[in-house]
Design an enzyme around this catalytic site. Sequence first.
Site, PDB file in Angstrom:
ATOM      1  N   SER A 241       1.158  -0.971   0.509  1.00 38.10           N
ATOM      2  CA  SER A 241       0.274   0.211   0.292  1.00 38.10           C
ATOM      3  C   SER A 241       0.878   1.523   0.051  1.00 38.10           C
ATOM      4  O   SER A 241       0.602   2.533  -0.931  1.00 38.10           O
ATOM      5  CB  SER A 241      -0.887   0.014   1.350  1.00 38.10           C
ATOM      6  OG  SER A 241      -0.121  -0.191   2.399  1.00 38.10           O
ATOM      7  N   HIS A 271      -2.127  -8.614   1.774  1.00 39.78           N
ATOM      8  CA  HIS A 271      -1.839  -7.519   2.837  1.00 39.78           C
ATOM      9  C   HIS A 271      -2.974  -6.957   3.256  1.00 39.78           C
ATOM     10  O   HIS A 271      -3.253  -8.033   5.064  1.00 39.78           O
ATOM     11  CB  HIS A 271      -1.312  -6.457   1.613  1.00 39.78           C
ATOM     12  CG  HIS A 271      -0.908  -5.261   1.983  1.00 39.78           C
ATOM     13  ND1 HIS A 271      -0.683  -5.124   3.491  1.00 39.78           N
ATOM     14  CD2 HIS A 271      -1.038  -4.093   1.444  1.00 39.78           C
ATOM     15  CE1 HIS A 271       0.106  -4.012   3.423  1.00 39.78           C
ATOM     16  NE2 HIS A 271      -0.158  -2.802   2.391  1.00 39.78           N
ATOM     17  N   HIS A 318       5.537 -12.979   7.446  1.00 38.75           N
ATOM     18  CA  HIS A 318       5.984 -11.356   6.947  1.00 38.75           C
ATOM     19  C   HIS A 318       6.772 -11.527   6.334  1.00 38.75           C
ATOM     20  O   HIS A 318       7.822 -12.324   6.750  1.00 38.75           O
ATOM     21  CB  HIS A 318       5.732 -10.618   8.186  1.00 38.75           C
ATOM     22  CG  HIS A 318       5.848  -8.881   7.991  1.00 38.75           C
ATOM     23  ND1 HIS A 318       6.770  -7.981   7.599  1.00 38.75           N
ATOM     24  CD2 HIS A 318       4.833  -7.763   8.242  1.00 38.75           C
ATOM     25  CE1 HIS A 318       6.164  -7.312   7.662  1.00 38.75           C
ATOM     26  NE2 HIS A 318       5.489  -6.724   7.486  1.00 38.75           N
ATOM     27  N   ARG A 327       2.962  -5.109  16.892  1.00 41.75           N
ATOM     28  CA  ARG A 327       1.249  -4.129  16.821  1.00 41.75           C
ATOM     29  C   ARG A 327      -0.079  -5.199  17.060  1.00 41.75           C
ATOM     30  O   ARG A 327      -0.539  -5.246  17.757  1.00 41.75           O
ATOM     31  CB  ARG A 327       0.875  -3.782  15.390  1.00 41.75           C
ATOM     32  CG  ARG A 327       2.020  -2.755  14.365  1.00 41.75           C
ATOM     33  CD  ARG A 327       2.370  -2.434  13.106  1.00 41.75           C
ATOM     34  NE  ARG A 327       1.804  -3.625  12.104  1.00 41.75           N
ATOM     35  CZ  ARG A 327       2.119  -3.916  11.408  1.00 41.75           C
ATOM     36  NH1 ARG A 327       1.724  -3.025  10.178  1.00 41.75           N
ATOM     37  NH2 ARG A 327       2.858  -4.616  10.234  1.00 41.75           N
ATOM     38  N   ASP A 373      -2.426  -8.239  11.824  1.00 46.44           N
ATOM     39  CA  ASP A 373      -4.161  -9.076  11.189  1.00 46.44           C
ATOM     40  C   ASP A 373      -4.357 -10.044  11.876  1.00 46.44           C
ATOM     41  O   ASP A 373      -5.547 -10.005  12.410  1.00 46.44           O
ATOM     42  CB  ASP A 373      -3.928  -9.218   9.534  1.00 46.44           C
ATOM     43  CG  ASP A 373      -3.621  -7.696   8.970  1.00 46.44           C
ATOM     44  OD1 ASP A 373      -4.024  -6.595   8.918  1.00 46.44           O
ATOM     45  OD2 ASP A 373      -2.811  -7.957   7.964  1.00 46.44           O
TER      46      ASP A 373
HETATM   47  N1  CMX Z   1       1.439 -20.272   5.999  1.00 46.61           N
HETATM   48  C1  CMX Z   1       0.967 -20.565   5.105  1.00 46.61           C
HETATM   49  N2  CMX Z   1       2.745 -20.712   4.370  1.00 46.61           N
HETATM   50  C2  CMX Z   1       3.286 -19.384   4.383  1.00 46.61           C
HETATM   51  C3  CMX Z   1       2.740 -18.285   5.528  1.00 46.61           C
HETATM   52  C4  CMX Z   1       1.642 -18.540   6.536  1.00 46.61           C
HETATM   53  N3  CMX Z   1       1.035 -18.035   7.368  1.00 46.61           N
HETATM   54  N4  CMX Z   1       3.551 -17.554   5.118  1.00 46.61           N
HETATM   55  C5  CMX Z   1       4.463 -17.638   4.795  1.00 46.61           C
HETATM   56  N5  CMX Z   1       3.991 -18.817   3.700  1.00 46.61           N
HETATM   57  C6  CMX Z   1       5.143 -19.386   2.739  1.00 46.61           C
HETATM   58  C7  CMX Z   1       4.542 -19.029   1.726  1.00 46.61           C
HETATM   59  O1  CMX Z   1       3.776 -19.006   0.476  1.00 46.61           O
HETATM   60  C8  CMX Z   1       5.557 -19.517   0.859  1.00 46.61           C
HETATM   61  O2  CMX Z   1       5.358 -20.711   0.096  1.00 46.61           O
HETATM   62  P1  CMX Z   1       5.649 -21.442  -0.901  1.00 46.61           P
HETATM   63  O3  CMX Z   1       7.259 -21.521  -0.579  1.00 46.61           O
HETATM   64  O4  CMX Z   1       5.687 -22.666  -1.389  1.00 46.61           O
HETATM   65  O5  CMX Z   1       5.531 -20.357  -2.124  1.00 46.61           O
HETATM   66  C9  CMX Z   1       7.056 -19.963   1.500  1.00 46.61           C
HETATM   67  O6  CMX Z   1       6.017 -19.763   3.093  1.00 46.61           O
HETATM   68  C10 CMX Z   1       7.795 -18.452   2.031  1.00 46.61           C
HETATM   69  O7  CMX Z   1       8.021 -17.679   2.446  1.00 46.61           O
HETATM   70  P2  CMX Z   1       8.103 -16.134   3.182  1.00 46.61           P
HETATM   71  O8  CMX Z   1       9.132 -15.913   2.199  1.00 46.61           O
HETATM   72  O9  CMX Z   1       7.902 -16.552   4.722  1.00 46.61           O
HETATM   73  O10 CMX Z   1       6.980 -14.997   3.286  1.00 46.61           O
HETATM   74  P3  CMX Z   1       7.219 -14.149   1.804  1.00 46.61           P
HETATM   75  O11 CMX Z   1       7.685 -13.309   2.619  1.00 46.61           O
HETATM   76  O12 CMX Z   1       6.825 -14.398   0.955  1.00 46.61           O
HETATM   77  O13 CMX Z   1       5.177 -13.356   2.651  1.00 46.61           O
HETATM   78  C11 CMX Z   1       3.550 -12.655   3.644  1.00 46.61           C
HETATM   79  C12 CMX Z   1       4.732 -12.905   3.479  1.00 46.61           C
HETATM   80  C13 CMX Z   1       3.183 -12.443   4.924  1.00 46.61           C
HETATM   81  C14 CMX Z   1       2.692 -12.671   2.445  1.00 46.61           C
HETATM   82  C15 CMX Z   1       3.483 -14.961   4.086  1.00 46.61           C
HETATM   83  O14 CMX Z   1       3.613 -14.384   5.027  1.00 46.61           O
HETATM   84  C16 CMX Z   1       1.945 -15.261   3.752  1.00 46.61           C
HETATM   85  O15 CMX Z   1       1.066 -15.106   3.019  1.00 46.61           O
HETATM   86  N6  CMX Z   1       0.962 -15.030   5.827  1.00 46.61           N
HETATM   87  C17 CMX Z   1      -0.701 -14.853   5.203  1.00 46.61           C
HETATM   88  C18 CMX Z   1      -0.985 -13.817   4.932  1.00 46.61           C
HETATM   89  C19 CMX Z   1      -0.979 -12.359   5.951  1.00 46.61           C
HETATM   90  O16 CMX Z   1      -0.832 -12.687   7.248  1.00 46.61           O
HETATM   91  N7  CMX Z   1      -0.795 -11.557   5.112  1.00 46.61           N
HETATM   92  C20 CMX Z   1      -0.418  -9.708   6.193  1.00 46.61           C
HETATM   93  C21 CMX Z   1       0.629  -9.205   6.465  1.00 46.61           C
HETATM   94  C22 CMX Z   1       0.286  -8.448   6.549  1.00 46.61           C
HETATM   95  C23 CMX Z   1      -0.020  -7.470   6.133  1.00 46.61           C
HETATM   96  O17 CMX Z   1       0.325  -6.656   5.600  1.00 46.61           O
HETATM   97  O18 CMX Z   1      -1.229  -6.375   6.529  1.00 46.61           O
END
Ligand code: CMX
Length: 440
Positions: A241, A271, A318, A327, A373
């Site tokens: 964002s 996000h 994250h 937070r 979140d």
């Molecule tokens: N549940 C399951 N799998 C997860 C996970 C979760 N909460 N968090 C990361 N992973 C997975 C990723 O999908 C990725 O899988 P692949 O290699 O199969 O594609 C792997 O673990 C490595 O990911 P990472 O390097 O640890 O995390 P990223 O930087 O790629 O992604 C984020 C970060 C936030 C998108 C991810 O942790 C996620 O999808 N979390 C759940 C959604 C969420 O809570 N988002 C809110 C974030 C805060 C905000 O912006 O408001």
Amino acid sequence: MGIIKDKFKTKADLASLEIKEIIKEHGNKKIGEVTLAQVYQGMRGITGLVTETSLLDAQEGIRFRGYSIPELQQKLPKAPNGGEPLPEGLFHLMLVGELPTDEDVNHITNVWQRRSHVPNHVFATIDALPISTHPMTMFVVGVMAMQTESHFAKEYAKGLNKKDYWDAVYDDSMDLIARLPRIAAYIYRRKYRNNEHIHPNGLLDWAGNFAHMMGYTDESFKELMRLYMTIHADHEGGNVSAHTTHLVGSALSDPYLSYAAGMNGLAGPLHGLANQEVIKWIYEMQEQIGTDEPTSEQIADYVQKTLASGKVVPGYGHAVLRKTDPRFEAQMEFGKKHMPDDKMVNTVWNIYKTVPPILQSLGKIKNPWPNVDAHSGALLVHYGFVEYEFYTVLFAVSRSLGVLASLCWDRALAFPLERPKSVTTDSVKNWIAGKDEIWE
Ligand code: CMX
């Protein structure tokens, strides 16, 4: 010029001179190397932006102009009889770089009250959307409809001197921030409360008035909104964002266009939409298990099912943070103080004990800890605010404080059009084969 506008301009002029000096003296220094993996994988860890309002440390969490969340809870002015920081104070800190006095905060509250009139055509535009429309879509459409009011767009069309860009961007930003609670509350009451709207209360602070217009009269809900609006406001510059708002603004799109673009990014489930996904996921778990007080074993089973079906556990992980989000902790403290026995809140705490070891055991997740979140929805549900599709709109109203304070800085510092280089996989293959050195 208004008091805060004056202060901002003085600070920005000084910073602008300093930055020019820094670039002149040190502009050729390298600050890192970029790997091919980073280019393909979301640019993680590449430093490529300047955002003055806040800085994220992977181990410690967010600091706003050097202050952590617990420090802000102590140092920022509060509402009369209140214990949580007023978001007006955080905005002052982010925009001016100094902690505000009570008087500064009152000034901002008054400025936003004065600027809060939303033209009727904005409500009419929202009304034209089907009631089933997602609240974030209604919100962004409302912001776009209000772009008719942009000072920047009007002044630019007349031939605005580039030295004055910041001034019109500042005015648009203050108008937008002032009006967003009104638009958001309108959407809430239209969609969930029979279109019965509540007049703003000119005596309340920005977040307190937002709570009031949504129809929540409990004083502790107003406190929750003050805390919520403060902790969701900013998370340095690279998140979707903030980065989108900055990027679109770099094309000299006005603050309405830039902020709306950023909020379309916030509406993604990885996000800001994760806050609705968390409560949806808990409700679905409760339904499948048949209880609103699931045990740790039941939660663990449900997490495994979620993972096995190729979904993420919302609220966990994250891109930058590598520990429990402060937070999340601030909201947990609020829960302990105001609703220690609430079932949903206790479920969130139970999930916190259960999920990290499971995610850790997968071996691929860089951060198994909860983000902002994971907690916010449960606090809202406690007050009867169960319409989880609306939660990201609350996040969006708060996020305006950070991304628009940053946009003011972007124009005051005359940051140029953002335009990084991209490559094709064919060119990568040629480069690997030593045939193409064009981007070395
Ligand atoms: N549940 C399951 N799998 C997860 C996970 C979760 N909460 N968090 C990361 N992973 C997975 C990723 O999908 C990725 O899988 P692949 O290699 O199969 O594609 C792997 O673990 C490595 O990911 P990472 O390097 O640890 O995390 P990223 O930087 O790629 O992604 C984020 C970060 C936030 C998108 C991810 O942790 C996620 O999808 N979390 C759940 C959604 C969420 O809570 N988002 C809110 C974030 C805060 C905000 O912006 O408001």
